[in-house]
Design an enzyme around this catalytic site. Structure first.
Site, short mmCIF file in Angstrom:
data_model
loop_
_atom_site.label_atom_id
_atom_site.label_comp_id
_atom_site.label_asym_id
_atom_site.label_seq_id
_atom_site.Cartn_x
_atom_site.Cartn_y
_atom_site.Cartn_z
N THR A 70 0.82 -1.21 0.00
CA THR A 70 0.00 0.00 0.00
C THR A 70 0.85 1.26 0.00
OG1 THR A 70 -0.14 -0.14 2.41
CG2 THR A 70 -1.98 -1.05 1.16
N ASP A 71 2.12 1.18 0.41
CA ASP A 71 2.89 2.42 0.58
C ASP A 71 3.17 3.10 -0.75
OD1 ASP A 71 4.75 0.45 -0.15
OD2 ASP A 71 6.34 1.28 1.11
N SER A 94 32.24 -4.63 6.73
CA SER A 94 31.09 -5.37 7.24
C SER A 94 31.58 -6.52 8.11
CB SER A 94 30.25 -5.91 6.08
OG SER A 94 29.33 -6.88 6.56
N GLY A 118 12.77 -9.96 4.17
CA GLY A 118 11.70 -8.97 4.13
C GLY A 118 11.57 -8.16 5.40
N SER A 145 16.56 -4.98 6.20
CA SER A 145 17.95 -4.82 6.62
C SER A 145 18.60 -3.61 5.95
CB SER A 145 18.75 -6.08 6.30
OG SER A 145 18.69 -6.39 4.91
N SER A 146 18.19 -3.31 4.73
CA SER A 146 18.78 -2.14 4.03
C SER A 146 18.35 -0.84 4.69
CB SER A 146 18.40 -2.16 2.55
OG SER A 146 17.00 -2.10 2.38
N GLU A 193 18.32 4.63 -1.18
CA GLU A 193 17.95 3.31 -1.71
C GLU A 193 17.47 3.41 -3.15
OE1 GLU A 193 15.98 -0.83 -0.31
OE2 GLU A 193 16.72 0.68 1.06
N ASP A 247 9.65 1.54 4.99
CA ASP A 247 10.74 0.85 5.67
C ASP A 247 11.62 1.82 6.45
OD1 ASP A 247 9.71 -1.37 4.49
OD2 ASP A 247 11.35 -1.66 3.06
#
Length: 360
Positions: free
Chosen positions: A29-30, A61, A114, A117-118, A150, A162
């Site tokens: 929906t976003d 990392s 899902g 993490s990004s 992103e 997110d």
């Protein structure tokens, strides 16, 4: 165990963190200017920053055991470093100068499940830069910069959910968000409930192509209905005149927005679970973003005593499921579910409550 000083041999200046998120209601929906209801998960990404001893940026990392060196005059690097460079570039585009830095990243947010993490990496990096450079950025601006990073540097045409969840949510409340206006409200979880998240073990191999296709179908549906976005439709009957598959795609978005708006008003755990079950059915049948393994995992959860409701979470085509369960029962329910899931030929793993244990 590696740490900032052992990797870079320079002083650590600041440390910042941000959580992953799980979306309880409001899937797909976003990007339709709609309503979402995520919550943060306990797992976090930690970013440590210090000044570089040369004119290059150095990114490390801890999980990947990988270092990337980047010259500001060079091209955007690949993998985890592109998100960090995206944050730096997005800040620079606002007129802020970022000096060469050493950046150490450690995270227990699961990758590829899902759980964003990004977004956690972007928000943690931007929080670190805000602290290091004493920037006057609020949490919404942090989220917006993360989204730009992103989109423009990782190539993902994501909505704002997110990054807003990672920047503004916490693990014990829900964040109601209007993705058009960014109006938001912190809400309590349904009384006498807790959240369980299980990774289906199915990689989200089709998420990219399927996501872009669904987005295009929603835009086509909105255009045929004469509205800016499907969020402007509240009556599901309005979409019945559309040709297939636009009718079903639009029906999911309209009914999903209505489910979020009902939950926002405050409902019992039983009713919230019913809304989650309806959401999964809609994602499976109208939006067609589920896969058989996800459906099996959700069905097992929905049939397990102590579970109010369950659904896939995230873009779909694999990834994780989220369930609302009776308090204190999440671990027990998870292990019962995973045992049955394994008997059907799948391998899953508990993500929330925090656990690295899986049925082997």
């Amino acid at each position: 165990m590696s740490d900032f000083k052992s990797i870079f041999s320079t002083p650590l200046e600041v440390e910042a963190a941000a959580p992953g998120r799980v979306n309880l209601l409001g899937e797909h929906t976003d990007y339709n200017d709609g309503f979402v209801l995520p919550t943060a998960i306990p797992q976090q990404t930690i970013v440590q920053l210090g000044y570089s001893a040369d004119q290059a940026f150095h990114f490390y990392s801890h999980e990947l055991k990988e270092q990337v060196d980047w010259q500001p005059s060079g091209t955007t690097p690949a993998e985890f470093a592109r998100y960090l460079v995206g944050c730096i570039r997005s800040l620079e585009e606002t007129g802020i100068s970022v000096p060469p830095l050493n950046v150490f990243v450690a995270s227990d947010v699961p990758i590829g499940s899902g759980l964003s993490s990004s977004a956690a990496l972007e928000v943690a990096m931007l929080r670190g830069l805000r602290s290091l450079l004493n920037l006057k950025l609020n949490d919404v601006q942090i989220a917006q910069l993360g989204q730009q990073a992103e989109i423009h540097y990782a190539g993902v045409q994501c909505g704002i959910m997110d990054q807003m969840a990672s920047s503004l949510a916490d693990p014990v409340h829900m964040l109601f968000l209007d993705t058009r206006s960014l109006d938001r409200q912190i809400l309590d979880l349904p009384e006498n409930s807790e959240i369980l998240v299980i990774d289906s073990g199915i990689p989200r191999t089709l998420a990219g192509s399927g996501y872009n296709q669904r987005r295009a179908e929603c835009e086509a549906a909105a255009k045929q209905l004469g509205v800016k976005a499907l969020r402007d439709i509240s009556d599901p009957a309005t979409v019945e005149s559309l040709p297939e598959p636009l009718r079903r795609r639009a029906r999911h978005v309209v009914t999903e927005n209505n489910r979020v708006l009902e939950a926002k008003q405050g409902v019992s755990a039983d009713r919230f679970g019913e809304l989650m079950n309806a959401s999964h059915a809609s994602l499976r049948d109208d939006y067609e973003v589920s896969v058989p393994g996800l459906d099996q995992l959700v069905a097992i959860l929905q049939q397990t005593p102590g579970v109010f409701g369950a659904r896939l979470t995230g873009a779909g085509f694999g990834g994780a499921c989220v369930a609302l369960v009776q308090p204190g029962q999440a671990e027990t329910i998870a292990h019962q579910t995973l045992e049955k899931y394994q008997q059907q030929g799948f391998q899953g793993k508990i993500l929330v409550p925090e656990s690295d244990r899986s049925i082997r």
